[in-house]
Design a protein around this motif. Structure first.
Motif, PDB file in Angstrom:
ATOM      1  N   ASP A 150     -31.757 -43.766  36.334  1.00 61.14           N
ATOM      2  CA  ASP A 150     -31.484 -43.209  37.665  1.00 61.14           C
ATOM      3  C   ASP A 150     -32.383 -43.841  38.723  1.00 61.14           C
ATOM      4  OD1 ASP A 150     -29.491 -41.633  36.728  1.00 61.14           O
ATOM      5  OD2 ASP A 150     -30.543 -39.733  36.949  1.00 61.14           O
ATOM      6  N   HIS A 191     -20.867 -44.620  34.113  1.00 58.29           N
ATOM      7  CA  HIS A 191     -21.056 -44.340  35.542  1.00 58.29           C
ATOM      8  C   HIS A 191     -22.106 -45.250  36.186  1.00 58.29           C
ATOM      9  CE1 HIS A 191     -18.519 -40.782  36.014  1.00 58.29           C
ATOM     10  NE2 HIS A 191     -18.894 -40.431  34.800  1.00 58.29           N
ATOM     11  N   ASP A 219     -21.175 -46.776  39.478  1.00 56.21           N
ATOM     12  CA  ASP A 219     -20.758 -45.934  40.592  1.00 56.21           C
ATOM     13  C   ASP A 219     -21.728 -46.100  41.744  1.00 56.21           C
ATOM     14  OD1 ASP A 219     -18.676 -45.058  39.126  1.00 56.21           O
ATOM     15  OD2 ASP A 219     -19.541 -43.097  38.626  1.00 56.21           O
ATOM     16  N   LEU A 220     -21.182 -46.037  42.948  1.00 53.50           N
ATOM     17  CA  LEU A 220     -22.024 -46.286  44.114  1.00 53.50           C
ATOM     18  C   LEU A 220     -22.778 -45.050  44.574  1.00 53.50           C
ATOM     19  CD1 LEU A 220     -19.685 -48.616  46.178  1.00 53.50           C
ATOM     20  CD2 LEU A 220     -21.725 -49.217  44.850  1.00 53.50           C
ATOM     21  N   ASP A 221     -22.394 -43.889  44.113  1.00 57.29           N
ATOM     22  CA  ASP A 221     -23.130 -42.700  44.518  1.00 57.29           C
ATOM     23  C   ASP A 221     -23.279 -41.777  43.323  1.00 57.29           C
ATOM     24  OD1 ASP A 221     -20.078 -41.937  45.890  1.00 57.29           O
ATOM     25  OD2 ASP A 221     -20.980 -40.656  44.356  1.00 57.29           O
ATOM     26  N   ASP A 222     -24.072 -40.724  43.523  1.00 61.79           N
ATOM     27  CA  ASP A 222     -24.398 -39.817  42.429  1.00 61.79           C
ATOM     28  C   ASP A 222     -23.693 -38.478  42.528  1.00 61.79           C
ATOM     29  OD1 ASP A 222     -26.075 -41.603  41.214  1.00 61.79           O
ATOM     30  OD2 ASP A 222     -27.792 -40.996  42.413  1.00 61.79           O
ATOM     31  N   ALA A 255     -21.769 -42.011  28.339  1.00 66.66           N
ATOM     32  CA  ALA A 255     -21.323 -41.354  29.569  1.00 66.66           C
ATOM     33  C   ALA A 255     -22.094 -41.890  30.774  1.00 66.66           C
ATOM     34  CB  ALA A 255     -21.506 -39.838  29.450  1.00 66.66           C
ATOM     35  N   TYR A 256     -23.395 -42.120  30.587  1.00 71.94           N
ATOM     36  CA  TYR A 256     -24.173 -42.711  31.681  1.00 71.94           C
ATOM     37  C   TYR A 256     -23.760 -44.155  31.923  1.00 71.94           C
ATOM     38  CZ  TYR A 256     -27.431 -39.061  33.043  1.00 71.94           C
ATOM     39  OH  TYR A 256     -27.984 -37.914  33.595  1.00 71.94           O
TER      40      TYR A 256
END
Lengths: 142, 126
Positions: free
Chosen positions: B82, B119, B122-125, B115-116
């Protein structure tokens, strides 16, 4: 827009001073007791959102609503209180931070979505000193 | 998989770590037969360990170790990925997830790492 919401949290961690102009916005210091009590220093392993709240006490600066921040910090505070008694003290404090971090993730992570009863998982983490990813985690059914 | 199985076997592992002995529980062999595949062990591994009390205790300890080490590995990995992602280093985020995946043997934890990974771009959380 969502990407922009989360940028300050990352910047707070990497460049703390970079968030100061946002955090010092006039009239936004007293957002509630939960943030006033969240003035601990950031610790290794803190979520960037938790660290940002500890530093700046302004939910919006950390990409959160006040409600989300209250839930996050209340849970963190209650857990720290519950586990700070002498009976529970031991040489390895790592499990406490682990449980707090995973609880925060359980409450706030949306991609990938974390399922499961975060409060119950926190209780189990306190007892077993490891987060129950079988109950609460990414991809776990609600 | 039931969460109750995980809870029970981890409690047994903690008891052994604190010097206790395994309880004389007729449900224990079935519990360990169910849990062994949940932590990446074969049913044959479990079956052979159930022949003696010391081997059964060793099996409980090994299941506990795999759940515990994997749990902390996931926590560190999700945190690191993250932070890297938030700083714009999606390649770095992917790398720490892939490194954890290479070390992980527990199927549930591997699925959660995946799963992580799914994502990571991905551009946002949200």
């Amino acid at each position: 827009m969502n990407a922009i919401r989360w940028v300050p949290a990352g910047l707070c961690l990497a460049f703390i001073s970079g968030c100061s102009t946002v955090a010092h916005a006039p009239g936004r210091r007293s957002t509630g007791e939960y943030l006033a009590q969240a003035a601990d220093a950031c610790r290794p392993g803190d979520l960037s959102t938790v660290c940002c709240l500890k530093k700046h006490r302004l939910p919006e600066a950390c990409g959160m609503t006040e409600s989300e921040a209250a839930t996050l910090m209340q849970g963190t505070r209650e857990f720290e209180k519950a586990t700070s008694t002498a009976a529970n003290d031991d040489a390895d404090d790592g499990w406490r931070q682990h449980c707090i971090d995973m609880y925060a993730r359980c409450q706030s992570t949306k991609k990938p979505h974390w399922g499961g009863p975060c409060g119950s998982c926190m209780e189990r983490c306190k007892g077993q000193r490891q987060w129950p990813f079988d109950m609460c985690g990414p991809g776990v059914a609600q | 998989m039931t969460s109750d199985d995980w809870r029970k076997v981890i409690d047994l592992g903690l008891a052994l770590a604190n010097g206790a002995e395994l309880p004389q529980d007729p449900e224990l062999p079935a519990l360990l037969r169910r849990m062994a595949p949940q932590v990446g062990m074969t049913r044959a591994d479990a079956e052979s360990a159930l022949g003696s009390a010391p081997d059964t205790a060793a099996l409980v300890k090994e299941i506990h170790r795999r759940t515990r080490e994997g749990t902390y590995r996931l926590g560190r990995t999700f945190g690191a990925s993250d932070l890297l992602k938030e700083s714009g280093d999606r390649a770095g985020a992917r790398k720490v997830l892939e490194d954890a995946m290479a070390a992980e043997v527990v199927p549930l934890y591997r699925a959660q790492l995946q799963a992580y990974l799914d994502h990571v771009d991905d551009l946002d959380d949200t």
